[in-house]
Design a protein around this motif. Structure first.
Motif, PDB file in Angstrom:
ATOM      1  N   THR A  29      -1.012  -6.430  -7.851  1.00 41.20           N
ATOM      2  CA  THR A  29      -0.058  -5.457  -7.491  1.00 41.20           C
ATOM      3  C   THR A  29       1.198  -5.656  -7.236  1.00 41.20           C
ATOM      4  O   THR A  29       2.160  -5.829  -6.799  1.00 41.20           O
ATOM      5  CB  THR A  29      -0.653  -4.520  -6.517  1.00 41.20           C
ATOM      6  N   GLN A  61       6.087  -3.770  -0.064  1.00 42.33           N
ATOM      7  CA  GLN A  61       6.466  -2.537   0.170  1.00 42.33           C
ATOM      8  C   GLN A  61       5.768  -2.578  -1.340  1.00 42.33           C
ATOM      9  O   GLN A  61       5.138  -1.662  -1.716  1.00 42.33           O
ATOM     10  CB  GLN A  61       7.469  -1.680   0.892  1.00 42.33           C
ATOM     11  N   ALA A  62       6.403  -3.109  -2.192  1.00 43.43           N
ATOM     12  CA  ALA A  62       6.019  -2.698  -3.708  1.00 43.43           C
ATOM     13  C   ALA A  62       4.795  -2.863  -4.044  1.00 43.43           C
ATOM     14  O   ALA A  62       4.010  -2.869  -4.864  1.00 43.43           O
ATOM     15  CB  ALA A  62       6.929  -3.262  -4.582  1.00 43.43           C
ATOM     16  N   ASP A  89       2.645  -0.072  -2.411  1.00 49.40           N
ATOM     17  CA  ASP A  89       2.163   0.966  -3.178  1.00 49.40           C
ATOM     18  C   ASP A  89       2.028   0.597  -4.412  1.00 49.40           C
ATOM     19  O   ASP A  89       1.225   2.397  -4.767  1.00 49.40           O
ATOM     20  CB  ASP A  89       4.041   1.416  -3.056  1.00 49.40           C
ATOM     21  N   SER A  90       1.883   0.264  -5.183  1.00 50.90           N
ATOM     22  CA  SER A  90       0.698  -0.605  -6.551  1.00 50.90           C
ATOM     23  C   SER A  90      -0.679  -0.116  -6.568  1.00 50.90           C
ATOM     24  O   SER A  90      -1.243   0.258  -6.714  1.00 50.90           O
ATOM     25  CB  SER A  90       1.346  -1.481  -7.574  1.00 50.90           C
ATOM     26  N   ALA A 107      -1.456   1.382  -3.310  1.00 53.36           N
ATOM     27  CA  ALA A 107      -1.996   2.745  -3.335  1.00 53.36           C
ATOM     28  C   ALA A 107      -1.812   3.453  -5.224  1.00 53.36           C
ATOM     29  O   ALA A 107      -3.294   4.680  -5.137  1.00 53.36           O
ATOM     30  CB  ALA A 107      -1.035   3.559  -2.249  1.00 53.36           C
ATOM     31  N   GLN A 108      -1.185   3.247  -5.626  1.00 52.78           N
ATOM     32  CA  GLN A 108      -1.781   3.864  -7.149  1.00 52.78           C
ATOM     33  C   GLN A 108      -3.217   3.271  -7.424  1.00 52.78           C
ATOM     34  O   GLN A 108      -3.640   4.472  -8.348  1.00 52.78           O
ATOM     35  CB  GLN A 108      -0.164   3.836  -7.804  1.00 52.78           C
TER      36      GLN A 108
END
Length: 394
Positions: free
Chosen positions: A145, A194-195, A198-199, A201-202
């Motif tokens: 990620t 945060q990046a 988010d990654s 979660a995707q």
């Protein structure tokens, strides 16, 4: 020289040249403090690298006895050694994540080791071992990620997940975990945090849409366990924090998080002698005495894990006073300049500990050497015996 208050009994056993004392009661307390932060998530006790130098088997057993249902190892050999020592799957799941081609896949399957997969080559080798043994695999798919180390890149993730799901449908494996690892969770506010959230979660959403129903989703290492509750998911993986050191020393000391350092390192003075001013000390004479003084010889060196970068900087405590390494750290020994002090030969030298006796800590050594506390404790070598105290089994 810095004066410090000392309390408690000496850490060094009678007759020992040097010794690392491992406080298993502190380990249990640290696990309880970490579990209190997880909001119901399970806890994986990371015992890779010989439990960060503390002794993998003793720490693993203590963690399991304290309620940890998972153990984390890097290499398959580490995982298999725990199984061979009697830690069975009914006691704890063991995850191994650092595989290379030709690894002991079949042995890991037979010993019920959970296996991390980061690429198609690894999935292919694992499936060959499944067909050989007839033992279905328990697989954790690892997404890269943003750490850029192990893990599957986003552009390869769909193929890896789909191929794993096909193997799952064929009864060859079960995808029991989806996971990743932070690059900078120890730097609050770093944009990568945060990046990566988010990654992950995707990546997780795609896996679940494709047919993965994992037992555990896990992302949080020690700093994330302490600072990022949104990353806890179903399982957290504390490493350094389990051993009572702060993974975020600029944010808080161990006590600020309810942690106590588990390891202390001590030795006995092997020689005390007077020398004149202008006397060079150790290899290269990178330290020269400024006047008549007393030197103390400490029988630990870089073969024992004392960093050579501690030359002229590493702190120790003898009695109630601090001293610094004088000159180069050698393979088996180093020298301290005692000034006018005259401790007895055989007196205890504390390199690091919890700090409760006023002694230096592993973090003090890390700052002196320009490194991190992880390296200080993990590098203490096998030539230094471990003495365990406070164990739940005596």
């Amino acid at each position: 020289m810095t004066t410090a208050n000392t309390t408690g009994t000496p850490a060094l056993a009678q007759g020992a040249r040097a010794e690392a004392t491992v406080d298993l009661a502190a380990l249990r307390d640290n696990l309880a403090a970490l579990r209190a932060r997880t909001s119901g998530a399970e806890l994986m006790a990371v015992v890779k690298a010989d439990a960060y130098g503390h002794g993998a088997l003793r720490c693993a057993r203590e963690a399991v006895a304290a309620g940890a249902g998972w153990l984390g190892t890097a290499t398959p050999e580490e995982a298999l050694a725990l199984r061979a020592a009697g830690i069975g799957p009914e006691q704890a799941r063991i995850l191994c994540w650092l595989w290379t081609p030709g690894g002991p896949w079949a042995r890991a399957l037979r010993e019920s080791v959970d296996i991390s997969i980061s690429g198609q080559w690894a999935l292919d080798e694992l499936l060959a071992a499944v067909r050989e043994t007839g033992v279905p695999a328990r697989v954790h798919l690892k997404a890269d990620t943003g750490l850029g180390r192990n893990g599957c890149q986003p552009h390869d993730w769909p193929d890896l997940v789909e191929n794993a799901v096909k193997a799952q449908a064929a009864g060859l494996l079960r995808v029991v975990g989806v996971w990743s690892h932070f690059a900078a969770a120890d730097e609050p506010g770093h944009p990568s945090i945060q990046a990566q959230l988010d990654s992950f979660a995707q990546a997780l959403a795609f896996a679940e849409r494709t047919g993965v129903d994992p037992e555990v989703r896990h992302l949080a290492n020690s700093p994330a366990t302490l600072l990022l509750p949104q990353s806890h998911y179903d399982l957290v993986r504390p490493g350094l924090a389990m051993y009572g050191l702060s993974p975020v020393p600029d944010v808080g000391a161990p006590a600020d998080f309810g942690l106590r350092p588990v390891m202390s390192l001590a030795a006995r003075l092997a020689l005390v002698k007077r020398v004149p001013g202008g006397h060079g000390i150790s290899y290269g004479h990178h330290y020269t005495t400024s006047g008549p003084t007393t030197l103390g010889l400490v029988p630990l060196g870089y073969a024992d894990g004392v960093p050579r970068h501690a030359s002229n900087t590493g702190p120790v405590q003898i009695g109630s006073s601090w001293y610094r390494v004088a000159g180069r750290v050698a393979m088996d020994q180093f020298v301290v300049d005692l000034g006018g002090d005259l401790p007895d030969v055989g007196e205890e030298v504390l390199l690091f500990g919890s700090g409760e006796r006023g002694e230096p800590t592993a973090e003090d050594w890390a700052r002196a050497c320009g490194t991190i506390a992880y390296e200080i404790i993990t590098r203490i070598g096998g030539r230094v015996p471990r003495r365990y105290v406070g164990g739940s089994r005596g």
